[in-house]
Design an enzyme around this catalytic site. Structure first.
Site, PDB file in Angstrom:
ATOM      1  N   PHE A   1       0.837  -1.204   0.000  1.00  0.00           N
ATOM      2  CA  PHE A   1       0.000   0.000   0.000  1.00  0.00           C
ATOM      3  C   PHE A   1       0.870   1.251   0.000  1.00  0.00           C
ATOM      4  O   PHE A   1       0.675   2.179   0.758  1.00  0.00           O
ATOM      5  CB  PHE A   1      -0.951  -0.047   1.198  1.00  0.00           C
ATOM      6  CG  PHE A   1      -2.202   0.749   0.982  1.00  0.00           C
ATOM      7  CD1 PHE A   1      -2.911   0.672  -0.213  1.00  0.00           C
ATOM      8  CD2 PHE A   1      -2.691   1.578   1.981  1.00  0.00           C
ATOM      9  CE1 PHE A   1      -4.070   1.408  -0.415  1.00  0.00           C
ATOM     10  CE2 PHE A   1      -3.851   2.322   1.796  1.00  0.00           C
ATOM     11  CZ  PHE A   1      -4.537   2.233   0.594  1.00  0.00           C
ATOM     12  N   LYS A   6       7.865  -5.454 -11.336  1.00  0.00           N
ATOM     13  CA  LYS A   6       8.694  -5.851 -12.484  1.00  0.00           C
ATOM     14  C   LYS A   6       9.476  -7.135 -12.238  1.00  0.00           C
ATOM     15  O   LYS A   6       9.607  -7.969 -13.135  1.00  0.00           O
ATOM     16  CB  LYS A   6       9.690  -4.723 -12.802  1.00  0.00           C
ATOM     17  CG  LYS A   6       9.039  -3.540 -13.433  1.00  0.00           C
ATOM     18  CD  LYS A   6       9.800  -2.262 -13.159  1.00  0.00           C
ATOM     19  CE  LYS A   6       9.236  -1.571 -11.948  1.00  0.00           C
ATOM     20  NZ  LYS A   6       9.618  -0.190 -11.773  1.00  0.00           N
ATOM     21  N   GLU A   9       0.253  -4.648 -16.822  1.00  0.00           N
ATOM     22  CA  GLU A   9       0.416  -3.401 -17.597  1.00  0.00           C
ATOM     23  C   GLU A   9       1.294  -2.379 -16.888  1.00  0.00           C
ATOM     24  O   GLU A   9       2.092  -1.675 -17.515  1.00  0.00           O
ATOM     25  CB  GLU A   9      -0.970  -2.798 -17.880  1.00  0.00           C
ATOM     26  CG  GLU A   9      -0.969  -1.590 -18.779  1.00  0.00           C
ATOM     27  CD  GLU A   9      -0.458  -1.904 -20.183  1.00  0.00           C
ATOM     28  OE1 GLU A   9       0.668  -1.471 -20.470  1.00  0.00           O
ATOM     29  OE2 GLU A   9      -1.146  -2.582 -20.951  1.00  0.00           O
ATOM     30  N   VAL A  27       5.534  -1.696 -17.155  1.00  0.00           N
ATOM     31  CA  VAL A  27       6.310  -0.972 -18.169  1.00  0.00           C
ATOM     32  C   VAL A  27       5.545   0.282 -18.593  1.00  0.00           C
ATOM     33  O   VAL A  27       4.357   0.210 -18.924  1.00  0.00           O
ATOM     34  CB  VAL A  27       6.569  -1.849 -19.421  1.00  0.00           C
ATOM     35  CG1 VAL A  27       7.459  -1.121 -20.421  1.00  0.00           C
ATOM     36  CG2 VAL A  27       7.196  -3.179 -19.041  1.00  0.00           C
ATOM     37  N   GLY A  67       7.934  10.852  -5.993  1.00  0.00           N
ATOM     38  CA  GLY A  67       7.417   9.479  -6.064  1.00  0.00           C
ATOM     39  C   GLY A  67       7.705   8.776  -7.380  1.00  0.00           C
ATOM     40  O   GLY A  67       7.067   7.789  -7.716  1.00  0.00           O
ATOM     41  N   GLU A  70      12.411   4.425  -7.657  1.00  0.00           N
ATOM     42  CA  GLU A  70      12.182   3.173  -6.941  1.00  0.00           C
ATOM     43  C   GLU A  70      12.544   3.358  -5.467  1.00  0.00           C
ATOM     44  O   GLU A  70      13.282   4.288  -5.124  1.00  0.00           O
ATOM     45  CB  GLU A  70      13.088   2.074  -7.512  1.00  0.00           C
ATOM     46  CG  GLU A  70      12.773   1.693  -8.933  1.00  0.00           C
ATOM     47  CD  GLU A  70      11.362   1.164  -9.094  1.00  0.00           C
ATOM     48  OE1 GLU A  70      11.049   0.104  -8.554  1.00  0.00           O
ATOM     49  OE2 GLU A  70      10.558   1.839  -9.773  1.00  0.00           O
ATOM     50  N   ASP A  81      16.230  -0.853 -13.678  1.00  0.00           N
ATOM     51  CA  ASP A  81      14.785  -0.730 -13.873  1.00  0.00           C
ATOM     52  C   ASP A  81      14.460  -0.804 -15.374  1.00  0.00           C
ATOM     53  O   ASP A  81      13.563  -1.551 -15.787  1.00  0.00           O
ATOM     54  CB  ASP A  81      14.321   0.600 -13.261  1.00  0.00           C
ATOM     55  CG  ASP A  81      12.841   0.860 -13.474  1.00  0.00           C
ATOM     56  OD1 ASP A  81      12.032   0.244 -12.760  1.00  0.00           O
ATOM     57  OD2 ASP A  81      12.499   1.649 -14.376  1.00  0.00           O
ATOM     58  N   LYS A  84      12.417  -3.760 -17.637  1.00  0.00           N
ATOM     59  CA  LYS A  84      11.311  -3.419 -18.546  1.00  0.00           C
ATOM     60  C   LYS A  84      11.571  -3.923 -19.961  1.00  0.00           C
ATOM     61  O   LYS A  84      10.660  -4.420 -20.616  1.00  0.00           O
ATOM     62  CB  LYS A  84      11.080  -1.911 -18.516  1.00  0.00           C
ATOM     63  CG  LYS A  84      10.488  -1.454 -17.179  1.00  0.00           C
ATOM     64  CD  LYS A  84      10.546   0.048 -17.040  1.00  0.00           C
ATOM     65  CE  LYS A  84       9.880   0.517 -15.756  1.00  0.00           C
ATOM     66  NZ  LYS A  84      10.189   1.905 -15.422  1.00  0.00           N
TER      67      LYS A  84
HETATM   68  N1  HSE Z   1      11.178   4.180 -10.981  1.00  0.00           N
HETATM   69  C1  HSE Z   1      10.416   3.927 -12.148  1.00  0.00           C
HETATM   70  C2  HSE Z   1      10.724   5.005 -13.180  1.00  0.00           C
HETATM   71  C3  HSE Z   1       8.956   3.921 -11.801  1.00  0.00           C
HETATM   72  O1  HSE Z   1      11.263   6.035 -12.785  1.00  0.00           O
HETATM   73  O2  HSE Z   1      10.454   4.824 -14.349  1.00  0.00           O
HETATM   74  C4  HSE Z   1       8.073   3.379 -12.869  1.00  0.00           C
HETATM   75  O3  HSE Z   1       8.373   2.035 -13.171  1.00  0.00           O
END
Ligand code: HSE
Length: 337
Positions: free
Chosen positions: A10, A127, A147, A150, A204, A207, A218, A222
């Site tokens: 959450f 992911k 969904e 990515v 926000g 990660e 990251d 993806k």
């Molecule tokens: N940390 C990732 C980004 C969040 O900045 O793209 C979305 O997957």
């Protein structure tokens, strides 16, 4: 009868999803012909609450906004750990949005697999389990949706799966990480790297461990997910050459600007006569490239197919409501008759 829903995790995404569901509840009911009953939220720092009779999603969001934990706001409700919840309550749909682990995909992979084996449908924003274990999960077909993994709310997975059917995908090249794209942008505007990263965390985008963003991991996860979906090839993360933006200096960024170019963290996979090769690296590109025009936290992707040539998709790549929307979209798809 209402479909039962459980949310695991959450944080930004879990809350973002619930807010979208609250705000779009009428649309959701019109599209699916269903209503949902929220029977559990299992978080770590935000607490965990379970009620077979359901509770008001709005109250859960309000509670967190007041800075309280769910257990402080709902002392009468049961607490459970994730597997206890999944096994005992068997929700119709489990939304899984815990922080990702790109080394072994756990514990999310075990949660997802257990829920699917017990007959729940699963929507994940995570992911790690998809990049690392997709082959073990794909037999569950459309009962598993991902969904949000990515390009956040920009529906690239659905686009490939549903709108490019029968195409042979020859190459995918994209900016798939919003945080690094935002950081480079900020550096172009004179900010220091560390200052820009802090801002991305505050908003926000980054990660929980931002090393995954800046070192290219990251984007790696993806491009691996896209390869599995678009090229049906079980690419391993170890097969991908990866370099992040952590080696990029402000001088590099300003030098590119002088030349009318930009640095971008580009993830790429190509299929040359069945030979798949993939990479993630900072690349200097000029305005003739559509990816040049993808700025801030936006993501962009150029998909090259045998019949259509290049198709370009651009949209949000990170963000609370944007990612929440991707989960919402998947919830509609798993429940739509
Ligand atoms: N940390 C990732 C980004 C969040 O900045 O793209 C979305 O997957």
């Amino acid at each position: 009868m209402a479909k039962t829903l459980g949310i695991i995790g959450f944080g930004t995404v879990g809350q973002g999803f619930l807010e979208v569901l609250i705000n779009k509840n009428k649309e959701f009911q019109n599209i699916t012909g269903e209503t949902v009953r929220l029977i559990g939220i299992i978080g770590r720092s935000k607490g965990s609450i379970v009620s077979e009779n359901g509770f008001d999603p709005h109250d859960a969001i309000t509670c967190i906004k007041r800075g309280l934990s769910l257990n402080q706001c709902f002392p009468e409700l049961k607490r459970m750990d994730v597997l206890e919840f999944v096994k005992n309550l068997k929700p119709d749909v489990l939304v899984e949005a815990i922080p990702t682990d790109l080394e072994n995909g756990e514990p999310a992979f075990s949660y997802i697999r257990t829920a699917l084996e017990l007959g729940s449908r699963v929507v994940t924003a995570n992911k790690g389990p998809i990049a690392l274990h997709y082959e073990k999960l794909k037999n569950f077909g459309n009962n598993l949706r991902f969904e949000a993994t990515v390009m956040s709310g920009t529906p690239v997975i659905g686009f490939i799966k549903e709108n490019l059917q029968g195409s042979r995908i020859l190459e995918i090249r994209g900016i798939l990480n919003g945080t690094t794209n935002f950081i480079i942008d900020q550096m172009e505007h004179g900010k220091e790297y560390s200052e820009a990263l802090k801002e991305a965390q505050k908003r926000g985008y980054a990660e929980a461990n931002p090393n995954a963003d800046v070192r290219g991991l990251d984007a790696l996860a993806k491009i691996v997910i896209l390869t599995k979906v678009a090229m049906r090839y079980p690419l391993s993360i170890n097969e991908v050459k990866v370099r992040g933006i952590d080696t990029l200096t402000r001088k590099d960024v300003l030098e590119a600007k002088k030349q009318g170019k930009k640095w971008k963290l580009v993830a790429k996979v190509s299929n040359k006569d069945g030979k798949i090769s993939a990479s993630v690296a900072p690349v200097m590109i000029g305005p003739e490239d559509p990816l040049y025009h993808v700025s801030g936290t936006l993501n962009g992707i150029v998909i090259k197919t045998d019949i259509l040539g290049e198709v370009f998709l651009k949209g949000p790549g990170a963000g609370r409501l944007e990612t929440g929307y991707a989960v919402f979209l998947d919830l509609i798809k798993v429940l739509k008759k």
